[in-house]
Structure formats: C-alpha cells, structure tokens
Motif scaffolding. Structure first.
Motif, PDB file in Angstrom:
ATOM      1  N   LYS A 107       9.858  -9.218  -3.722  1.00 57.43           N
ATOM      2  CA  LYS A 107       8.819  -9.591  -4.678  1.00 57.43           C
ATOM      3  C   LYS A 107       7.454  -9.654  -4.001  1.00 57.43           C
ATOM      4  CE  LYS A 107      11.987 -12.054  -7.685  1.00 57.43           C
ATOM      5  NZ  LYS A 107      12.552 -13.348  -8.068  1.00 57.43           N
ATOM      6  N   LYS A 108       7.403 -10.241  -2.837  1.00 58.54           N
ATOM      7  CA  LYS A 108       6.144 -10.352  -2.091  1.00 58.54           C
ATOM      8  C   LYS A 108       5.620  -8.964  -1.718  1.00 58.54           C
ATOM      9  CE  LYS A 108       4.347 -14.241  -0.821  1.00 58.54           C
ATOM     10  NZ  LYS A 108       3.331 -14.895  -1.615  1.00 58.54           N
ATOM     11  N   ILE A 109       6.497  -8.107  -1.273  1.00 63.16           N
ATOM     12  CA  ILE A 109       6.113  -6.737  -0.904  1.00 63.16           C
ATOM     13  C   ILE A 109       5.566  -6.006  -2.121  1.00 63.16           C
ATOM     14  CG2 ILE A 109       7.075  -4.492  -0.211  1.00 63.16           C
ATOM     15  CD1 ILE A 109       8.899  -6.140   1.750  1.00 63.16           C
ATOM     16  N   SER A 110       6.204  -6.172  -3.265  1.00 66.35           N
ATOM     17  CA  SER A 110       5.717  -5.534  -4.496  1.00 66.35           C
ATOM     18  C   SER A 110       4.311  -6.002  -4.838  1.00 66.35           C
ATOM     19  CB  SER A 110       6.645  -5.839  -5.670  1.00 66.35           C
ATOM     20  OG  SER A 110       7.875  -5.205  -5.483  1.00 66.35           O
ATOM     21  N   ILE A 111       4.065  -7.290  -4.688  1.00 64.47           N
ATOM     22  CA  ILE A 111       2.722  -7.836  -4.961  1.00 64.47           C
ATOM     23  C   ILE A 111       1.691  -7.181  -4.050  1.00 64.47           C
ATOM     24  CG2 ILE A 111       1.293  -9.920  -4.772  1.00 64.47           C
ATOM     25  CD1 ILE A 111       3.839 -11.482  -5.744  1.00 64.47           C
ATOM     26  N   TYR A 112       1.999  -7.087  -2.757  1.00 66.16           N
ATOM     27  CA  TYR A 112       1.059  -6.474  -1.816  1.00 66.16           C
ATOM     28  C   TYR A 112       0.845  -4.993  -2.115  1.00 66.16           C
ATOM     29  CZ  TYR A 112       0.636 -10.589   1.115  1.00 66.16           C
ATOM     30  OH  TYR A 112       0.341 -11.842   1.574  1.00 66.16           O
ATOM     31  N   LYS A 113       1.898  -4.295  -2.465  1.00 64.95           N
ATOM     32  CA  LYS A 113       1.754  -2.871  -2.798  1.00 64.95           C
ATOM     33  C   LYS A 113       0.868  -2.696  -4.022  1.00 64.95           C
ATOM     34  CE  LYS A 113       5.872  -0.969  -0.620  1.00 64.95           C
ATOM     35  NZ  LYS A 113       7.147  -0.281  -0.814  1.00 64.95           N
ATOM     36  N   GLU A 114       1.052  -3.551  -5.013  1.00 57.28           N
ATOM     37  CA  GLU A 114       0.202  -3.497  -6.212  1.00 57.28           C
ATOM     38  C   GLU A 114      -1.260  -3.747  -5.853  1.00 57.28           C
ATOM     39  OE1 GLU A 114       1.097  -5.758  -9.796  1.00 57.28           O
ATOM     40  OE2 GLU A 114       3.241  -5.380  -9.438  1.00 57.28           O
ATOM     41  N   LEU A 115      -1.483  -4.755  -5.029  1.00 58.46           N
ATOM     42  CA  LEU A 115      -2.852  -5.065  -4.612  1.00 58.46           C
ATOM     43  C   LEU A 115      -3.485  -3.892  -3.861  1.00 58.46           C
ATOM     44  CD1 LEU A 115      -2.495  -8.754  -3.374  1.00 58.46           C
ATOM     45  CD2 LEU A 115      -3.829  -7.952  -5.339  1.00 58.46           C
ATOM     46  N   MET A 116      -2.714  -3.264  -2.998  1.00 63.05           N
ATOM     47  CA  MET A 116      -3.222  -2.134  -2.230  1.00 63.05           C
ATOM     48  C   MET A 116      -3.531  -0.938  -3.139  1.00 63.05           C
ATOM     49  SD  MET A 116      -0.848  -2.540   1.162  1.00 63.05           S
ATOM     50  CE  MET A 116      -1.376  -1.026   1.913  1.00 63.05           C
ATOM     51  N   GLU A 117      -2.648  -0.706  -4.101  1.00 56.55           N
ATOM     52  CA  GLU A 117      -2.882   0.392  -5.051  1.00 56.55           C
ATOM     53  C   GLU A 117      -4.136   0.142  -5.862  1.00 56.55           C
ATOM     54  OE1 GLU A 117       0.617   1.052  -7.445  1.00 56.55           O
ATOM     55  OE2 GLU A 117       1.843   1.546  -5.669  1.00 56.55           O
ATOM     56  N   LYS A 118      -4.322  -1.089  -6.302  1.00 50.76           N
ATOM     57  CA  LYS A 118      -5.519  -1.431  -7.093  1.00 50.76           C
ATOM     58  C   LYS A 118      -6.785  -1.283  -6.265  1.00 50.76           C
ATOM     59  CE  LYS A 118      -3.325  -4.566 -10.351  1.00 50.76           C
ATOM     60  NZ  LYS A 118      -3.146  -5.962 -10.770  1.00 50.76           N
ATOM     61  N   SER A 119      -6.740  -1.679  -5.009  1.00 49.44           N
ATOM     62  CA  SER A 119      -7.930  -1.574  -4.171  1.00 49.44           C
ATOM     63  C   SER A 119      -8.238  -0.123  -3.816  1.00 49.44           C
ATOM     64  CB  SER A 119      -7.782  -2.413  -2.893  1.00 49.44           C
ATOM     65  OG  SER A 119      -6.857  -1.831  -2.022  1.00 49.44           O
ATOM     66  N   MET A 120      -7.250   0.753  -3.794  1.00 48.57           N
ATOM     67  CA  MET A 120      -7.488   2.164  -3.517  1.00 48.57           C
ATOM     68  C   MET A 120      -8.086   2.864  -4.725  1.00 48.57           C
ATOM     69  SD  MET A 120      -4.167   3.447  -1.474  1.00 48.57           S
ATOM     70  CE  MET A 120      -4.011   3.260   0.268  1.00 48.57           C
ATOM     71  N   MET A 121      -7.814   2.360  -5.915  1.00 50.06           N
ATOM     72  CA  MET A 121      -8.333   2.963  -7.129  1.00 50.06           C
ATOM     73  C   MET A 121      -9.805   2.666  -7.325  1.00 50.06           C
ATOM     74  SD  MET A 121      -5.238   2.356  -9.762  1.00 50.06           S
ATOM     75  CE  MET A 121      -4.455   3.844 -10.302  1.00 50.06           C
ATOM     76  N   LYS A 122     -10.321   1.658  -6.673  1.00 53.10           N
ATOM     77  CA  LYS A 122     -11.737   1.278  -6.853  1.00 53.10           C
ATOM     78  C   LYS A 122     -12.660   2.155  -6.070  1.00 53.10           C
ATOM     79  CE  LYS A 122     -10.920  -3.490  -7.994  1.00 53.10           C
ATOM     80  NZ  LYS A 122     -11.195  -4.855  -7.702  1.00 53.10           N
TER      81      LYS A 122
END
Length: 122
Positions: A107-122
C-alpha cells in the motif's frame, strides 16, 4: 562417509558450526581410527532438518532439547511432537506477521508510485 568439509558443503553450513553442534550434543559424528570426524547419510538428513529448524529461528537450546528427547527413545514422542507443534505455530505466527507487513508495504509503495506519477505529469 563424508568428511567434515564435505558434509558442511552438502548442508551449506560451516565446519565451525558442525563442531559447535557436536559440542552441544546435536550431532554425534563417527570418528575413524585417526580421530577424524566422519558423517553418513543419517547425519546428512539430521543436519538438513536442524538447518531448517535454525532457518526458522528455533533456538539452539530447543534443538538440543529435541535431540535429547529423540535420543531417549520412543517414549518421548509426545514431548517431541509438542515441541515441533509449538515451533510450527511460531512459524505460522511469523508468516501472518510477514504477510501483514507485506500488505502494508504494498500500500505504501502504491502511494509513492502515484505521487511520483503525478509529479511527472506536471
């Protein structure tokens, strides 16, 4: 028959550990006329069992107790059974803990991956 180095290699433990097990009464190798330790298939199977017990965190003191009971004979079967059942429950408890930890980490890894994906989209 196997020498100490041969049995150590087959079981993947050190010769030092084998000497320690002998000192603690966990294994009783045969000695040849020159006093050199020799191990047979029975020793190999026993050491593989002992290694699994150690890999699953059974204390040497409990392995010594199991060994003592085994050497005493069949009348100790109930005590040996209880010892192994207790250890199996310990292993099952550890598995449950590990699975819970694995779930939390996923679950923690999924949260970090989501955060990283969102920051790459910006």
């Amino acid at each position: 028959m196997y020498s100490i180095s041969e049995i150590a290699e087959k079981v993947d433990i050190s010769a030092h550990t084998l000497r320690y097990y002998e000192k603690e009464g966990i294994i009783d190798p045969v000695r040849n006329e020159n006093g050199i330790r020799q191990f047979d298939e029975h020793h190999l199977q026993w050491l593989q069992f002992v290694k699994k017990l150690r890999e699953t965190q059974m204390p040497v003191s409990q392995i010594k107790e199991y060994t003592r009971l085994f050497l005493e004979g069949e009348h100790t079967a109930n005590a040996r059974l209880r010892l192994l059942e207790d250890h199996q429950q310990f292993i099952r408890d550890q598995i449950e803990t590990l699975l819970g930890t694995d779930d939390m980490l996923s679950k923690k890894i999924s949260i970090y991956k989501e955060l990283m994906e969102k920051s790459m989209m910006k």
